[in-house]
Design an enzyme around this catalytic site. Structure first.
Site, PDB file in Angstrom:
ATOM      1  N   CYS A   1     -39.967  48.171   8.802  1.00  0.00           N
ATOM      2  CA  CYS A   1     -39.716  46.921   9.536  1.00  0.00           C
ATOM      3  C   CYS A   1     -39.335  47.335  10.947  1.00  0.00           C
ATOM      4  CB  CYS A   1     -38.571  46.159   8.870  1.00  0.00           C
ATOM      5  SG  CYS A   1     -37.973  44.743   9.829  1.00  0.00           S
TER       6      CYS A   1
ATOM      7  N   CYS B   1     -44.786  43.748  14.010  1.00  0.00           N
ATOM      8  CA  CYS B   1     -44.043  43.254  12.851  1.00  0.00           C
ATOM      9  C   CYS B   1     -44.816  43.671  11.603  1.00  0.00           C
ATOM     10  CB  CYS B   1     -43.954  41.735  12.956  1.00  0.00           C
ATOM     11  SG  CYS B   1     -43.198  40.930  11.544  1.00  0.00           S
TER      12      CYS B   1
HETATM   13  N1  DGL Z   1     -39.737  43.023  12.426  1.00  0.00           N
HETATM   14  C1  DGL Z   1     -40.259  42.405  11.245  1.00  0.00           C
HETATM   15  C2  DGL Z   1     -41.035  43.445  10.423  1.00  0.00           C
HETATM   16  O1  DGL Z   1     -41.413  44.462  10.959  1.00  0.00           O
HETATM   17  C3  DGL Z   1     -39.140  41.716  10.544  1.00  0.00           C
HETATM   18  C4  DGL Z   1     -39.601  40.757   9.538  1.00  0.00           C
HETATM   19  C5  DGL Z   1     -38.706  39.603   9.304  1.00  0.00           C
HETATM   20  O2  DGL Z   1     -38.518  38.811  10.212  1.00  0.00           O
HETATM   21  O3  DGL Z   1     -38.271  39.471   8.169  1.00  0.00           O
HETATM   22  O4  DGL Z   1     -41.319  43.252   9.271  1.00  0.00           O
END
Ligand code: DGL
Length: 259
Positions: A182, A72
């Site tokens: 993301c 993440c």
């Molecule tokens: N997969 C997360 C990232 O890479 C998403 C973040 C979120 O939940 O806003 O930032």
């Protein structure tokens, strides 16, 4: 070594990283935590992101994980320094791929689509400053995208409307690289390809994370020599259907767990 690799994300997006890891490290067992009940992390404060990252880390450590991938960008850019300072297990993080984009761009204009939490972090700012000198980095918050992906609405009219709104200003400025900052966003690539011209290179960091994971495990002598088929356990604290639709294959189990 049979201990699993632990992976966590705010939700289902980090499975895009898990897929790269499994491709590169087919003998490793994995445990994946999708903290979907708390998604999106990108709209939370740094302190909240940190507390959630600690909770996920402690759960994975209790499962005996030998290495943790913070799959993440938002959690990495806000919490990985703390995690590395407080736990002895190695952590692999993911950040928007500014450096490869800066090396690749001809127009000297690069777009970055990421969460508010990532774009406002000092780690992201420092990376941009370090690697994107002389390059215009056009930042765009992907507000609402994670929620749609979490709801299984990746290929929807709402998604196309949002993406068009977010990308048009970057296209007007003639970016030639789009960084997906993301881990949910690689799932948008088919829709993105309908919206952006073919000459724009889409860059994400999934493969680099898998490569780095292999290198770190190798250096520490922690690579699995498992000759049995590897086992992959997924836990989500929301309903399992979206996660199930994204991961599959032999020895993959997806369960609900209130972690
Ligand atoms: N997969 C997360 C990232 O890479 C998403 C973040 C979120 O939940 O806003 O930032």
């Amino acid at each position: 070594m049979l201990a699993p690799i632990g992976i966590f994300d705010s939700g289902v997006g980090g499975t895009s990283i898990w897929k790269e890891v499994v491709k590169m490290l087919p003998h490793e067992n994995t445990i994946y935590l999708a903290d979907s009940a708390n998604a999106p992390y990108g709209e939370k404060s740094k302190e909240e992101i940190l507390q959630l990252s600690i909770k996920n880390t402690e759960f994975l450590l209790k499962q005996g994980c030998k290495l943790i991938i913070v799959a993440c960008n938002t959690a990495t850019t806000n919490a990985i320094d703390y995690l590395r300072a407080h736990y002895s297990v190695p952590f692999i993080g993911i950040e928007p791929a500014i450096k490869p984009a800066a090396l690749h761009t001809k127009t000297k204009k690069v777009g970055v689509l990421a969460t508010k939490g990532t774009l406002s972090s000092s780690l992201f700012h420092n990376t941009s400053k370090l690697f994107a000198e002389g390059i215009t980095v056009l930042e765009q918050e992907g507000k609402g995208l994670v929620e749609l992906i979490e709801a299984g609405k990746t290929d929807s009219r709402e998604m196309r409307t949002l993406l068009t709104k977010f990308l048009n200003p970057m296209l007007d400025q003639e970016i030639d690289c789009l960084v997906l900052g993301c881990t949910h966003y690689p799932y948008l690539i088919p829709v993105l390809k309908e919206i952006i011209p073919a000459n724009i290179t889409i860059i994400d960091s999934g493969e680099a994370v898998a490569r780095q994971t292999k290198a770190v495990l190798g250096n520490l002598g922690l690579l699995s020599e498992n000759q049995q088929p590897s086992v992959h356990q997924f836990y989500t604290n929301k309903e399992v259907s979206v996660l199930k639709s994204l991961v599959g294959g032999p020895n993959v189990e997806v369960s609900y767990l209130d972690f």
